[in-house]
Scaffold this motif. Structure first.
Motif, PDB file in Angstrom:
ATOM      1  N   ALA A  35       0.832  -1.204   0.000  1.00  0.00           N
ATOM      2  CA  ALA A  35       0.000   0.000   0.000  1.00  0.00           C
ATOM      3  C   ALA A  35       0.866   1.254   0.000  1.00  0.00           C
ATOM      4  CB  ALA A  35      -0.927  -0.001   1.202  1.00  0.00           C
ATOM      5  N   GLU A  36       1.955   1.238   0.767  1.00  0.00           N
ATOM      6  CA  GLU A  36       2.858   2.388   0.818  1.00  0.00           C
ATOM      7  C   GLU A  36       3.569   2.581  -0.522  1.00  0.00           C
ATOM      8  OE1 GLU A  36       5.526   1.792   4.047  1.00  0.00           O
ATOM      9  OE2 GLU A  36       4.006   2.131   5.590  1.00  0.00           O
ATOM     10  N   GLN A  37       4.012   1.490  -1.126  1.00  0.00           N
ATOM     11  CA  GLN A  37       4.714   1.603  -2.408  1.00  0.00           C
ATOM     12  C   GLN A  37       3.807   2.149  -3.507  1.00  0.00           C
ATOM     13  OE1 GLN A  37       7.009  -1.946  -3.580  1.00  0.00           O
ATOM     14  NE2 GLN A  37       6.944  -2.577  -1.437  1.00  0.00           N
ATOM     15  N   LEU A  38       2.543   1.758  -3.460  1.00  0.00           N
ATOM     16  CA  LEU A  38       1.606   2.209  -4.487  1.00  0.00           C
ATOM     17  C   LEU A  38       1.298   3.699  -4.387  1.00  0.00           C
ATOM     18  CD1 LEU A  38      -0.907  -0.788  -4.523  1.00  0.00           C
ATOM     19  CD2 LEU A  38       0.741  -0.181  -6.316  1.00  0.00           C
ATOM     20  N   GLN A  39       1.649   4.301  -3.258  1.00  0.00           N
ATOM     21  CA  GLN A  39       1.439   5.740  -3.104  1.00  0.00           C
ATOM     22  C   GLN A  39       2.605   6.559  -3.636  1.00  0.00           C
ATOM     23  OE1 GLN A  39      -1.516   6.840  -2.054  1.00  0.00           O
ATOM     24  NE2 GLN A  39      -2.135   4.705  -1.793  1.00  0.00           N
ATOM     25  N   THR A  40       3.641   5.888  -4.155  1.00  0.00           N
ATOM     26  CA  THR A  40       4.863   6.603  -4.553  1.00  0.00           C
ATOM     27  C   THR A  40       4.876   7.008  -6.018  1.00  0.00           C
ATOM     28  OG1 THR A  40       6.045   4.540  -5.082  1.00  0.00           O
ATOM     29  CG2 THR A  40       6.184   5.345  -2.807  1.00  0.00           C
ATOM     30  N   SER A  41       3.855   6.620  -6.790  1.00  0.00           N
ATOM     31  CA  SER A  41       3.891   6.907  -8.230  1.00  0.00           C
ATOM     32  C   SER A  41       2.528   7.353  -8.735  1.00  0.00           C
ATOM     33  CB  SER A  41       4.340   5.662  -9.005  1.00  0.00           C
ATOM     34  OG  SER A  41       4.322   5.893 -10.404  1.00  0.00           O
ATOM     35  N   LEU A  42       2.552   8.283  -9.704  1.00  0.00           N
ATOM     36  CA  LEU A  42       1.357   8.671 -10.437  1.00  0.00           C
ATOM     37  C   LEU A  42       1.458   8.225 -11.894  1.00  0.00           C
ATOM     38  CD1 LEU A  42       0.698  12.252  -9.013  1.00  0.00           C
ATOM     39  CD2 LEU A  42      -0.772  10.245  -8.747  1.00  0.00           C
ATOM     40  N   GLU A  43       2.368   7.305 -12.147  1.00  0.00           N
ATOM     41  CA  GLU A  43       2.611   6.806 -13.495  1.00  0.00           C
ATOM     42  C   GLU A  43       2.033   5.399 -13.586  1.00  0.00           C
ATOM     43  OE1 GLU A  43       4.346   5.064 -16.860  1.00  0.00           O
ATOM     44  OE2 GLU A  43       5.203   4.549 -14.907  1.00  0.00           O
ATOM     45  N   LEU A  44       1.128   5.179 -14.544  1.00  0.00           N
ATOM     46  CA  LEU A  44       0.387   3.919 -14.606  1.00  0.00           C
ATOM     47  C   LEU A  44       1.295   2.706 -14.782  1.00  0.00           C
ATOM     48  CD1 LEU A  44      -2.674   5.047 -16.753  1.00  0.00           C
ATOM     49  CD2 LEU A  44      -2.755   4.209 -14.405  1.00  0.00           C
TER      50      LEU A  44
END
Length: 297
Positions: A35-44
């Motif tokens: 969950a934390e890692q998925l918050q680190t990018s806005l690139e699909l």
């Protein structure tokens, strides 16, 4: 297709991490880390790369893809598998997109339940990335014609010139404007002028190849970026533009015509010198009252 709809209700004391309370501590920590890692990018693509590393523990797949009406992305190294399994992602009943696994073998029922839980962690980051990409696209788009704007042109010109120098190919610029457009606009009003600009933008789109790009700088000034170009490709595009203008009922009604200027990039060109030479060619053709690009520099 499996549909996953995450519904948020302010009247319910909902915590996304409660789904982990019955899992062992190691699994819970791993999901929290995801969950934390998925918050680190806005690139699909980046999100799918992160997510694929975790879901690979529960599914044997060779590709992971995301797609909606406007955007598509895939995890690094994705390729077709024996079968596909699709999950429709929704947030509060609003469609976000479809997540597709290219499977090498079926997903077990136990792992299917785990994947469904993991998808809940992906929905918000995917939704944020989609909205970011949509906003970015709008910032690069001309509001009236939906063509690329000057900012987007500057980025694409730099990329195209770099690619041409690296690959030894050629790129061309074609600049065009509408003859006596101010007079048409002043006489018939801005509503007619806007319709003419939109119709001319459509003509330009129809005149180019898929590998070419069309931009509007504002007013009646338009630019075509032609990749893998030569003088023949420029002449073909020019003929198409003038032919389609003549066939268009609205443009013919208001006697719309265009002047075009084009040039091929040289190895010594900068972005400024390249654009300036095309602009000078447009001016020369306009002064000569020639609506063509047969004079190419």
């Amino acid at each position: 297709m499996q549909t996953l709809n995450l519904v948020e209700n302010s009247n319910i004391d909902f915590n996304a991490f409660k789904i982990f309370t019955e899992q062992d501590k190691v699994a819970t920590a791993r999901k929290l880390a995801l969950a934390e890692q998925l918050q680190t990018s806005l690139e699909l693509n980046g999100l799918l790369n992160i997510f694929s590393m975790e879901v690979a523990k529960y599914a044997d797949f060779s590709g992971l893809y995301f797609k909606n009406d406007e955007l598509s992305a895939e995890a690094r190294g994705s390729h077709l598998g024996k079968n596909e399994r699709r999950f429709e992602l929704r947030l509060n009943n609003d469609y976000i997109g479809t997540l597709t696994y290219a499977l090498n073998s079926p997903i077990s029922l136990t792992n299917f339940d785990i994947l469904t839980e993991l998808h809940q962690l992906l929905i918000h980051p995917i939704n944020n990335a989609v909205k970011y990409q949509q906003a970015l696209k709008m910032s690069m788009q001309d509001a009236l014609t939906s063509l690329g704007n000057r900012r987007y042109f500057d980025e694409q010109l730099k990329r195209a010139m770099h690619h041409a120098n690296r690959q030894g190919s050629k790129v061309a610029l074609m600049i065009g404007d509408l003859n006596k457009f101010k007079q048409i606009n002043d006489t018939h009003g801005h509503h007619i002028g806007d319709n003419i600009l939109k119709r001319f933008a459509s003509v330009l789109r129809q005149s180019v190849r898929d590998s070419d790009s069309v931009f509007r700088f504002g007013g009646d000034e338009f630019v075509i970026l032609i990749e893998d170009a030569d003088t023949n490709s420029m002449s073909i595009i020019s003929h198409r533009v003038h032919s389609l203008i003549a066939q268009d009922s609205l443009l013919a009604q208001y006697q719309v015509s265009t002047s075009l200027g084009a040039t091929l990039m040289t190895r010594s060109d900068t972005e400024d010198s390249f654009f300036e030479r095309a602009d000078q060619q447009l001016y020369a053709n306009k002064m000569a009252q020639g609506n063509s690009v047969y004079q190419i520099k």
